[in-house]
Write an enzyme that holds these catalytic residues in place. Structure first.
Site, PDB file in Angstrom:
ATOM      1  CG  ASP A  28      -2.259  -1.132   1.377  1.00 35.77           C
ATOM      2  OD1 ASP A  28      -2.263  -1.034  -0.671  1.00 35.77           O
ATOM      3  OD2 ASP A  28      -2.684  -1.959   1.921  1.00 35.77           O
ATOM      4  NE  ARG A  77      -2.989   2.487   1.565  1.00 33.66           N
ATOM      5  CZ  ARG A  77      -3.814   2.574   3.404  1.00 33.66           C
ATOM      6  NH1 ARG A  77      -3.247   4.094   3.208  1.00 33.66           N
ATOM      7  NH2 ARG A  77      -4.203   1.941   3.523  1.00 33.66           N
TER       8      ARG A  77
HETATM    9  C1  S3P Z   1      -5.685  -5.502   3.444  1.00 37.04           C
HETATM   10  C2  S3P Z   1      -4.784  -6.320   2.844  1.00 37.04           C
HETATM   11  C3  S3P Z   1      -4.029  -5.514   1.604  1.00 37.04           C
HETATM   12  C4  S3P Z   1      -4.224  -4.608   1.369  1.00 37.04           C
HETATM   13  C5  S3P Z   1      -5.006  -3.774   2.082  1.00 37.04           C
HETATM   14  C6  S3P Z   1      -5.534  -4.340   3.318  1.00 37.04           C
HETATM   15  C7  S3P Z   1      -6.630  -6.177   4.633  1.00 37.04           C
HETATM   16  O1  S3P Z   1      -4.751  -6.586   0.540  1.00 37.04           O
HETATM   17  O2  S3P Z   1      -3.542  -3.788   0.123  1.00 37.04           O
HETATM   18  O3  S3P Z   1      -5.438  -2.435   2.081  1.00 37.04           O
HETATM   19  O4  S3P Z   1      -5.938  -5.720   5.068  1.00 37.04           O
HETATM   20  O5  S3P Z   1      -6.102  -7.651   4.647  1.00 37.04           O
HETATM   21  P1  S3P Z   1      -4.406  -8.029   0.141  1.00 37.04           P
HETATM   22  O6  S3P Z   1      -5.429  -8.583  -0.133  1.00 37.04           O
HETATM   23  O7  S3P Z   1      -3.997  -8.207  -1.624  1.00 37.04           O
HETATM   24  O8  S3P Z   1      -3.457  -8.898   0.902  1.00 37.04           O
END
Ligand code: S3P
Length: 437
Positions: free
Chosen positions: A323, A396
């Site tokens: 992120d 973001r």
């Molecule tokens: C998150 C996991 C991430 C991240 C998102 C929040 C979460 O994504 O990019 O902003 O809270 O589990 P992924 O599922 O691709 O890991």
């Protein structure tokens, strides 16, 4: 709406970032289906995490919100009181659930509702409706869920009739914490154990909280096994979000007259890729002794003006900073040498196509940046000039552009700045406060 950022002559002061978004979602979802009552303090009152609360309330969960709790640095924080009702206490919602812009809401609730013996429809906004849902639908179906989605089960809205699940052994094709958490939530209520193989480590907040709430979880490297068991409610003090500390880490490193202290930042090692990368680039970061909060390590971080150098980012590091890549790309424009970001194709399916939108907006500011299918190449340092930039409805990116505006020559206008409310409602106020010193 637009927001005008004027360059800062200096950046000085303290920031207490808002509660962690990922942990806030999990704390309220897990406590809702646990037994007992829990208080969640420093809950993120952002658009995404409030969407989760509204969905759970629509399913009959008793959640009370109290605002105005003074946090450690005087910041107003939010406390939730959740009365857990177990999966059996959830009731069919009268309408469809709206996850709005939040992938975590949709994917985690898809897992949970696959175990609930009634019918649910979950929809989201235009951005969320274009993000892939097949990655949760496929494993949940293997567990026996009746779950469908638009466009041949690839996208939201999702329609779920839950119940009758069996544990599975599943090799995840992508390192995704949302997919992992959806499967583990379903696994809590399945018959038999569920075993997950992750291709790389993604954020482990679900595993930490599950364990603290009494789940039978074993973890060996990237293999997680869960035996079905009910959870017990747990009070959670949500740590500050490292993803909301990241704008200030980058601002402090880039600006020639800066010293910023960020208090109460969650420094879970599955999230600290931004710290590793900034340090590798030469950033002056001092991290205080970590303390424990809500089963997670928390520390204060001080950052000062730094001379940065280009760096290579790839492989297993990527999920630990996914992120933060728009901000890292911005930092790289001011670093000496070349920064190569690869293995980051997941960025294309975030709130915007973050490879394309980040490259496009940095080019507008005069950066030397080249788009790649799985990342980007940035050559620096290049002086940035103020311009009118589009957040593309992505929180973001809006924050990265706001930070860019502190170091550009001339003013930077950010289109749709209010989108920061998704994860950091006080962002623009904090930015002006640091400028005032
Ligand atoms: C998150 C996991 C991430 C991240 C998102 C929040 C979460 O994504 O990019 O902003 O809270 O589990 P992924 O599922 O691709 O890991």
């Amino acid at each position: 709406m637009t927001y005008k950022v004027t360059p800062a002559s200096a950046l000085e002061g303290e920031i207490e970032p808002p509660g962690d978004k990922s942990i806030s979602h999990r704390a309220v979802i897990f406590n809702s289906i646990a037994h007992g009552r829990a208080s969640i303090s420093n809950y993120l009152e952002g658009a995404d995490t409030l969407a989760t609360v509204r969905c759970l309330k629509a399913l009959g969960v008793d959640i009370r919100i109290e605002g105005g709790q003074a946090g450690a640095g005087g910041r107003q924080t939010t406390r939730l009181t959740v009365t857990g009702c177990g999966i059996e206490g959830l009731a069919e919602a009268e309408g469809s659930l709206d996850a709005r812009n939040s992938g975590t809401t949709m994917r985690l609730l898809a897992g949970l509702l696959s175990a609930a013996p009634f019918f649910t429809v979950i929809s989201g906004d235009a951005s969320l409706s274009s993000r892939p849902m097949g990655r949760v639908i496929e494993p949940l179906r293997l567990m026996g869920a009746d779950i469908r989605g638009r466009d041949r089960d690839g996208f939201a809205p999702l329609a779920i009739r839950g119940g009758g699940l069996k544990g599975i052994e599943y090799h995840m094709p992508v390192a995704s914490a949302q997919v992992k958490s959806a499967i583990l939530l379903a696994g809590l209520f399945a018959e038999g154990a569920t075993t997950l193989h992750q291709p790389a480590t993604s954020r482990d907040h679900t595993e930490r909280l599950f364990r603290a709430m009494g789940a039978a979880l074993t973890i060996t490297e990237n293999v997680i096994t869960l035996d079905p068991d009910p959870l017990t409610c747990l009070d959670v003090q949500v740590p500050g979000d490292i993803s909301s500390a990241a704008p200030w880490l980058v601002a402090g490193s880039l600006h020639p007259e800066a010293r910023i202290t960020i208090r109460g930042v969650g420094v879970n090692p599955t999230r600290t890729g931004i710290i590793d990368v900034l340090r590798a680039m030469g950033a002056q970061l001092v991290i205080g002794e970590p303390r424990e909060s809500g089963g997670e390590p928390v520390a204060d971080i001080t950052v000062e003006s730094s001379r940065l150098e280009g760096v290579e980012i790839c492989g297993d590091l990527v999920p630990r900073l996914i992120d933060e890549i728009p901000l890292i790309a911005l930092a790289a424009t001011q670093a000496t040498g070349t920064t190569v970001i690869s293995d980051a194709q997941e960025l294309r399916i975030k709130e915007s196509d973050r490879i394309q939108t980040t490259v496009q907006e940095l080019l507008r500011l005069g950066a030397d940046v080249e788009e790649r299918p799985d990342g980007m190449i940035i050559r620096g340092p290049t002086p940035l000039r103020g311009a009118t930039c589009d957040s593309h409805g992505d929180h973001r990116l809006a924050m990265a552009l706001g930070i860019a505006g502190l170091v550009t020559r001339g003013e930077t206008i950010v289109i749709d700045p209010e989108v920061v409310d998704v994860s950091y409602p006080g962002f623009w106020k904090d930015l002006e406060r640091l400028k005032a010193g």
